[in-house]
Design a protein around this motif. Structure first.
Motif, PDB file in Angstrom:
ATOM      1  N   PRO A 179      68.009  23.510  -6.524  1.00  0.00           N
ATOM      2  CA  PRO A 179      67.858  24.706  -6.969  1.00  0.00           C
ATOM      3  C   PRO A 179      66.795  25.562  -7.361  1.00  0.00           C
ATOM      4  CG  PRO A 179      69.655  23.213  -7.843  1.00  0.00           C
ATOM      5  CD  PRO A 179      68.601  22.558  -7.120  1.00  0.00           C
ATOM      6  N   SER A 180      66.518  26.814  -7.047  1.00  0.00           N
ATOM      7  CA  SER A 180      65.323  27.473  -7.491  1.00  0.00           C
ATOM      8  C   SER A 180      65.773  28.839  -8.203  1.00  0.00           C
ATOM      9  CB  SER A 180      64.758  27.914  -6.312  1.00  0.00           C
ATOM     10  OG  SER A 180      65.266  28.572  -5.555  1.00  0.00           O
ATOM     11  N   TRP A 181      64.653  29.168  -8.746  1.00  0.00           N
ATOM     12  CA  TRP A 181      64.697  30.480  -9.857  1.00  0.00           C
ATOM     13  C   TRP A 181      63.389  31.120  -9.590  1.00  0.00           C
ATOM     14  CZ3 TRP A 181      67.624  26.249 -11.007  1.00  0.00           C
ATOM     15  CH2 TRP A 181      68.582  26.590 -11.713  1.00  0.00           C
ATOM     16  N   PHE A 182      63.446  32.384  -9.500  1.00  0.00           N
ATOM     17  CA  PHE A 182      61.935  33.327  -9.165  1.00  0.00           C
ATOM     18  C   PHE A 182      61.863  34.275 -10.240  1.00  0.00           C
ATOM     19  CE2 PHE A 182      62.898  30.897  -5.253  1.00  0.00           C
ATOM     20  CZ  PHE A 182      61.603  31.150  -4.401  1.00  0.00           C
ATOM     21  N   LEU A 183      60.512  34.266 -10.497  1.00  0.00           N
ATOM     22  CA  LEU A 183      60.027  35.566 -11.376  1.00  0.00           C
ATOM     23  C   LEU A 183      59.266  36.323 -10.633  1.00  0.00           C
ATOM     24  CD1 LEU A 183      59.433  36.009 -15.231  1.00  0.00           C
ATOM     25  CD2 LEU A 183      57.502  36.433 -13.635  1.00  0.00           C
ATOM     26  N   LEU A 184      59.254  37.712 -10.422  1.00  0.00           N
ATOM     27  CA  LEU A 184      58.617  38.151  -9.474  1.00  0.00           C
ATOM     28  C   LEU A 184      57.606  39.347 -10.341  1.00  0.00           C
ATOM     29  CD1 LEU A 184      61.287  39.402  -6.649  1.00  0.00           C
ATOM     30  CD2 LEU A 184      60.117  37.193  -6.997  1.00  0.00           C
ATOM     31  N   ALA A 185      56.368  39.325  -9.855  1.00  0.00           N
ATOM     32  CA  ALA A 185      55.198  40.405 -10.721  1.00  0.00           C
ATOM     33  C   ALA A 185      55.234  41.752  -9.879  1.00  0.00           C
ATOM     34  CB  ALA A 185      54.026  39.713 -10.670  1.00  0.00           C
ATOM     35  N   GLY A 186      55.755  42.717 -10.635  1.00  0.00           N
ATOM     36  CA  GLY A 186      56.067  43.922  -9.896  1.00  0.00           C
ATOM     37  C   GLY A 186      54.588  44.615  -9.474  1.00  0.00           C
ATOM     38  N   ALA A 187      53.583  44.369 -10.206  1.00  0.00           N
ATOM     39  CA  ALA A 187      52.319  44.930  -9.816  1.00  0.00           C
ATOM     40  C   ALA A 187      51.392  44.000  -9.189  1.00  0.00           C
ATOM     41  CB  ALA A 187      51.773  45.787 -10.630  1.00  0.00           C
ATOM     42  N   ASP A 188      51.836  42.955  -8.686  1.00  0.00           N
ATOM     43  CA  ASP A 188      50.717  41.707  -8.045  1.00  0.00           C
ATOM     44  C   ASP A 188      50.191  42.339  -6.714  1.00  0.00           C
ATOM     45  OD1 ASP A 188      50.008  39.556  -7.125  1.00  0.00           O
ATOM     46  OD2 ASP A 188      51.508  38.213  -7.759  1.00  0.00           O
ATOM     47  N   LYS A 189      48.916  42.253  -7.093  1.00  0.00           N
ATOM     48  CA  LYS A 189      47.745  42.343  -5.969  1.00  0.00           C
ATOM     49  C   LYS A 189      47.259  41.298  -4.891  1.00  0.00           C
ATOM     50  CE  LYS A 189      45.776  46.667  -8.402  1.00  0.00           C
ATOM     51  NZ  LYS A 189      44.629  47.288  -8.737  1.00  0.00           N
ATOM     52  N   ASN A 190      47.845  40.294  -5.625  1.00  0.00           N
ATOM     53  CA  ASN A 190      47.443  38.772  -4.659  1.00  0.00           C
ATOM     54  C   ASN A 190      48.846  38.589  -3.649  1.00  0.00           C
ATOM     55  OD1 ASN A 190      45.390  38.494  -6.462  1.00  0.00           O
ATOM     56  ND2 ASN A 190      45.551  36.320  -6.410  1.00  0.00           N
ATOM     57  N   ILE A 191      49.837  38.395  -4.072  1.00  0.00           N
ATOM     58  CA  ILE A 191      51.110  38.442  -3.292  1.00  0.00           C
ATOM     59  C   ILE A 191      52.022  39.548  -3.473  1.00  0.00           C
ATOM     60  CG2 ILE A 191      53.107  36.791  -2.746  1.00  0.00           C
ATOM     61  CD1 ILE A 191      51.516  34.592  -4.540  1.00  0.00           C
ATOM     62  N   PRO A 192      52.140  40.439  -2.438  1.00  0.00           N
ATOM     63  CA  PRO A 192      52.858  41.537  -2.511  1.00  0.00           C
ATOM     64  C   PRO A 192      54.313  41.442  -3.083  1.00  0.00           C
ATOM     65  CG  PRO A 192      51.518  41.685  -0.608  1.00  0.00           C
ATOM     66  CD  PRO A 192      51.498  40.335  -1.288  1.00  0.00           C
ATOM     67  N   LEU A 193      54.910  42.325  -3.702  1.00  0.00           N
ATOM     68  CA  LEU A 193      56.231  42.176  -4.420  1.00  0.00           C
ATOM     69  C   LEU A 193      57.398  41.870  -3.327  1.00  0.00           C
ATOM     70  CD1 LEU A 193      58.207  42.303  -6.711  1.00  0.00           C
ATOM     71  CD2 LEU A 193      58.199  44.861  -6.592  1.00  0.00           C
ATOM     72  N   ARG A 194      57.123  42.515  -1.949  1.00  0.00           N
ATOM     73  CA  ARG A 194      57.940  42.609  -1.234  1.00  0.00           C
ATOM     74  C   ARG A 194      58.022  41.190  -0.610  1.00  0.00           C
ATOM     75  NH1 ARG A 194      57.144  46.814   3.448  1.00  0.00           N
ATOM     76  NH2 ARG A 194      59.185  45.441   4.268  1.00  0.00           N
ATOM     77  N   ALA A 195      56.972  40.483  -0.474  1.00  0.00           N
ATOM     78  CA  ALA A 195      56.859  39.048  -0.046  1.00  0.00           C
ATOM     79  C   ALA A 195      57.357  38.081  -1.091  1.00  0.00           C
ATOM     80  CB  ALA A 195      55.199  38.364   0.034  1.00  0.00           C
ATOM     81  N   GLN A 196      57.302  38.161  -2.227  1.00  0.00           N
ATOM     82  CA  GLN A 196      57.609  37.477  -3.181  1.00  0.00           C
ATOM     83  C   GLN A 196      59.187  37.716  -3.301  1.00  0.00           C
ATOM     84  OE1 GLN A 196      56.041  38.016  -7.419  1.00  0.00           O
ATOM     85  NE2 GLN A 196      54.657  39.193  -6.503  1.00  0.00           N
ATOM     86  N   LYS A 197      59.696  38.830  -3.158  1.00  0.00           N
ATOM     87  CA  LYS A 197      61.295  39.025  -3.021  1.00  0.00           C
ATOM     88  C   LYS A 197      62.053  38.280  -1.620  1.00  0.00           C
ATOM     89  CE  LYS A 197      64.911  42.436  -3.423  1.00  0.00           C
ATOM     90  NZ  LYS A 197      65.767  41.808  -2.225  1.00  0.00           N
ATOM     91  N   PHE A 198      61.115  38.685  -0.496  1.00  0.00           N
ATOM     92  CA  PHE A 198      61.639  37.924   0.850  1.00  0.00           C
ATOM     93  C   PHE A 198      61.487  36.457   0.370  1.00  0.00           C
ATOM     94  CE2 PHE A 198      59.725  35.575   4.343  1.00  0.00           C
ATOM     95  CZ  PHE A 198      60.764  35.572   5.114  1.00  0.00           C
TER      96      PHE A 198
END
Length: 268
Positions: free
Chosen positions: A212-231
Motif C-alpha cells: 500500500p502507498s500514500w502520496f504527498l504532492l508538492a503543488g509548486a514543485d520545479k523538479n517534478i511537475p505536479l501533473r507527473a506526481q499526480k500521474f
C-alpha cells in the motif's frame, strides 16, 4: 492429623504453583501482545541534492508521536545499488517498517526487494514512483514544468559519468522557494550530488504494486511537475493523496507538519 496436614500443604503448594504459572503465562501473553502492537519504524530516504538532515523537522514530529525513526544515508549512485544499500539497512531493523522516500528516494523505495516483507507501507513525498523500465529523468520530463536541467552544475567523474549539483545561486528558487533564505543557503552548501547515470537508470519491479502507498504532492514543485506526481500517485493506487498548494520540492522542510501527519496515517 499429620497426614491431613501434609495433604493440605501439598494442595496449597500445588495451588500456588498453578497461580504462578497462570501469572507467568499472562505476563508472556501481555509482552507478546505489546510487541505485536509496537508502532512500525519509520525509515526515511532522502533524494538528490539533500541529505538525511533534510528530514529533521519531520523526524521531530514523528518522535513526538512515539515513532522510532531512521534517516538512511542514500548513496545516490544508482537505483539498484542504492536499493541494495537500503535493503541492507532494513536487515538491521526489527519489526514492521514504513518506508518514506523524497524525490529520487522514491525510486529507491520502489525497488526494495530483499527486506520487502518488513515493509507495510510506502509514502512518497514529492517523489518518483516509477514503473518497471522507467527512469526518474523520463518521469520528470513526462509533463512540462521541470526547470531542474538548466540549474545543474556537472562535475566529471573518473568513470566518465558526472556528479550533478544544483548551482548554489539557483538552489533556493529551484529547490526550496518556500524555505527561508538563510536556511536554503545552508542546504545549498551541504547538498549531496547525484550521479547522472542514476537518474537515467531503469527501475525494476515496483514495490507499490504489492505494498500500500500514500502520496504527498508538492503543488509548486520545479523538479517534478505536479501533473507527473499526480500521474504516479493515481497509477500506484494511492490510498490517500495530499496536495500541498504552493509547496516547493523541499516540502518536508517547509511543511513538516503535513508530511508527518500523512506518514503517521500510513503507519496506522
Amino acid at each position: 492429623m499429620r497426614t491431613l496436614k501434609h495433604r493440605v500443604t501439598v494442595r496449597v503448594t500445588a495451588l500456588l504453583a498453578t497461580l504462578v504459572a497462570v501469572a507467568l503465562l499472562g505476563t508472556s501473553n501481555a509482552v507478546a501482545a505489546h510487541r505485536t502492537g509496537h508502532k512500525p519504524t519509520i525509515v526515511l530516504v532522502h533524494g538528490a541534492f539533500a541529505d538525511g538532515a533534510s528530514w529533521n523537522p519531520v523526524i521531530e514530529r514523528l518522535q513526538r508521536r512515539g515513532f522510532s525513526t531512521v534517516a538512511v544515508a542514500n548513496p545516490l549512485r544508482g537505483v539498484r545499488s542504492d536499493a541494495d544499500a537500503l535493503d541492507a539497512r532494513l536487515a538491521g531493523i526489527d519489526g514492521p517498517v514504513v518506508l518514506v522516500g523524497h524525490s529520487y528516494g522514491g525510486a529507491v523505495i520502489t525497488n526494495v526487494t530483499a527486506r520487502s516483507e518488513k515493509v507495510k507501507a510506502l509514502v512518497y513525498v514529492a517523489a518518483f514512483a516509477p514503473a518497471q523500465g522507467e527512469a526518474a529523468a523520463q518521469l520528470a520530463g513526462k509533463y512540462p514544468g521541470s526547470t531542474l536541467g538548466e540549474t545543474l552544475a556537472p562535475v566529471p567523474l573518473p568513470d566518465g559519468s558526472n556528479d550533478l549539483y544544483i548551482k548554489p545561486s539557483l538552489f533556493r528558487q529551484q529547490f526550496a522557494a518556500d524555505v527561508p533564505a538563510r536556511q536554503t543557503a545552508l542546504m545549498a552548501a551541504t547538498q549531496r550530488p547525484i550521479r547522472d547515470a542514476a537518474l537515467g537508470e531503469a527501475s525494476g519491479t515496483p514495490a507499490w504494486a504489492s505494498i500500500p502507498s500514500w502520496f504527498l504532492l508538492a503543488g509548486a514543485d520545479k523538479n517534478i511537475p505536479l501533473r507527473a506526481q499526480k500521474f504516479m500517485a493515481d497509477r500506484a493506487g494511492s490510498r490517500a493523496t495530499v496536495t500541498v498548494k504552493g509547496a516547493s520540492h523541499a516540502v518536508a522542510v517547509s511543511r513538516p507538519d503535513t508530511v508527518a501527519k500523512l506518514i503517521a496515517r500510513a503507519a496506522g
